[in-house]
Design a protein around this motif. Structure first.
Motif, mmCIF file in Angstrom:
data_model
loop_
_atom_site.group_PDB
_atom_site.id
_atom_site.type_symbol
_atom_site.label_atom_id
_atom_site.label_comp_id
_atom_site.label_asym_id
_atom_site.label_seq_id
_atom_site.Cartn_x
_atom_site.Cartn_y
_atom_site.Cartn_z
ATOM 1 N N THR A 4 18.226 80.260 28.945
ATOM 2 C CA THR A 4 16.757 80.905 29.094
ATOM 3 C C THR A 4 16.850 82.455 29.314
ATOM 4 O O THR A 4 17.170 82.887 30.229
ATOM 5 C CB THR A 4 15.900 80.417 30.132
ATOM 6 O OG1 THR A 4 16.579 80.504 31.291
ATOM 7 C CG2 THR A 4 15.379 78.989 30.043
ATOM 8 N N ASP A 27 15.022 79.323 24.789
ATOM 9 C CA ASP A 27 15.023 77.855 24.376
ATOM 10 C C ASP A 27 16.192 77.569 23.442
ATOM 11 O O ASP A 27 16.113 76.685 22.616
ATOM 12 C CB ASP A 27 13.688 77.796 23.413
ATOM 13 C CG ASP A 27 12.419 78.050 24.234
ATOM 14 O OD1 ASP A 27 12.569 77.709 25.568
ATOM 15 O OD2 ASP A 27 11.450 78.548 23.621
ATOM 16 N N THR A 76 11.465 74.244 17.698
ATOM 17 C CA THR A 76 9.947 74.545 17.838
ATOM 18 C C THR A 76 9.328 73.392 18.254
ATOM 19 O O THR A 76 9.731 72.192 17.662
ATOM 20 C CB THR A 76 9.516 75.186 16.702
ATOM 21 O OG1 THR A 76 8.289 75.638 17.076
ATOM 22 C CG2 THR A 76 9.384 74.373 15.349
ATOM 23 N N SER A 79 4.559 72.326 22.103
ATOM 24 C CA SER A 79 3.966 73.271 23.231
ATOM 25 C C SER A 79 4.863 74.356 23.222
ATOM 26 O O SER A 79 4.755 74.991 24.143
ATOM 27 C CB SER A 79 4.328 71.981 24.323
ATOM 28 O OG SER A 79 5.590 71.473 24.328
ATOM 29 N N ASN A 80 5.728 74.499 22.420
ATOM 30 C CA ASN A 80 6.615 75.799 22.600
ATOM 31 C C ASN A 80 7.053 76.270 21.194
ATOM 32 O O ASN A 80 7.796 75.516 20.416
ATOM 33 C CB ASN A 80 7.873 75.342 23.519
ATOM 34 C CG ASN A 80 8.923 76.609 23.617
ATOM 35 O OD1 ASN A 80 8.313 77.682 23.796
ATOM 36 N ND2 ASN A 80 9.962 76.486 23.962
ATOM 37 N N LYS A 81 6.826 77.409 20.891
ATOM 38 C CA LYS A 81 6.966 77.916 19.652
ATOM 39 C C LYS A 81 7.841 79.107 19.766
ATOM 40 O O LYS A 81 7.193 80.386 19.969
ATOM 41 C CB LYS A 81 6.101 78.200 18.702
ATOM 42 C CG LYS A 81 6.313 78.350 17.045
ATOM 43 C CD LYS A 81 4.995 78.288 16.328
ATOM 44 C CE LYS A 81 5.419 78.141 14.641
ATOM 45 N NZ LYS A 81 4.369 78.134 13.929
#
Length: 190
Positions: A4, A27, A76, A79-81
């Protein structure tokens, strides 16, 4: 292992750049064939050589038990891009389109791969695109034009738009060998 960091991209008229630094890239995850019963083992580490910070994927790739890969991957989702995908999905620049990927790499002389997935259905054998690159003990720049990517399960040229990239992986794959590849940046060039 989940790495992270915070993604900081450099965007100019010629390139979308994503260097690996202690402050950048979120990510990214390590995966191996053990998620499906394989026996490959590896690790990912963030390292520094003088002023160059890089990610290193090392381990042993084994094809026993239907295995054969270790990888570093970013994805991607709804909920997360991550910023990489936000910029890729909005990548037309004054009518110019992205032409390919440029990596700064070094390694143990083995072949490695970039895996790109353009579908959101991970179990289907479609929408996977692969390009191969060589490594050497010295840092070098590798260019992988999109028109040289192949479909994963055939030798056919693949056709895809960078706007459709949902997963991007740096992969040691397909045969028994010792992996040791370092990447200091991923760039998408016009």
């Amino acid at each position: 292992m989940l790495l992270t960091f915070t993604t900081i991209a450099s965007a100019n008229e010629e390139v979308l750049g994503f260097p690996f630094t202690p402050d950048n890239v979120n990510d990214w995850r390590y995966f191996s064939d053990q998620v499906m019963g394989g026996v490959s083992e590896g690790q990912v580490s963030l390292e520094q050589d003088a002023d160059k910070v890089f990610i290193r994927l090392s381990g042993n790739v084994r094809t026993d038990n239907n295995g054969g890969f270790i990888q570093l991957r970013t994805t991607t989702s709804l909920s997360n891009k991550p910023l990489m995908f936000k910029l890729l999905h909005n990548s037309n620049k004054e009518g110019k389109k992205l032409k390919g990927i440029r990596l700064k790499v070094k390694g143990n002389g083995e072949k490695y791969h970039i895996f790109i997935q353009t579908t959101i259905f991970y179990r289907l054998p479609v929408g996977y695109h692969i390009a191969t690159f060589d490594t050497s003990p010295n840092w070098k720049t590798v260019e992988l034009p999109f028109d040289q990517f192949k479909e994963l399960n055939s030798n056919k040229n693949s056709k895809f738009s960078p706007k459709n990239i949902n997963t991007f992986g740096i992969v040691a794959y397909g045969r028994d060998f010792t992996s040791d590849v370092s990447v200091s940046s991923v760039e998408f060039y016009y």
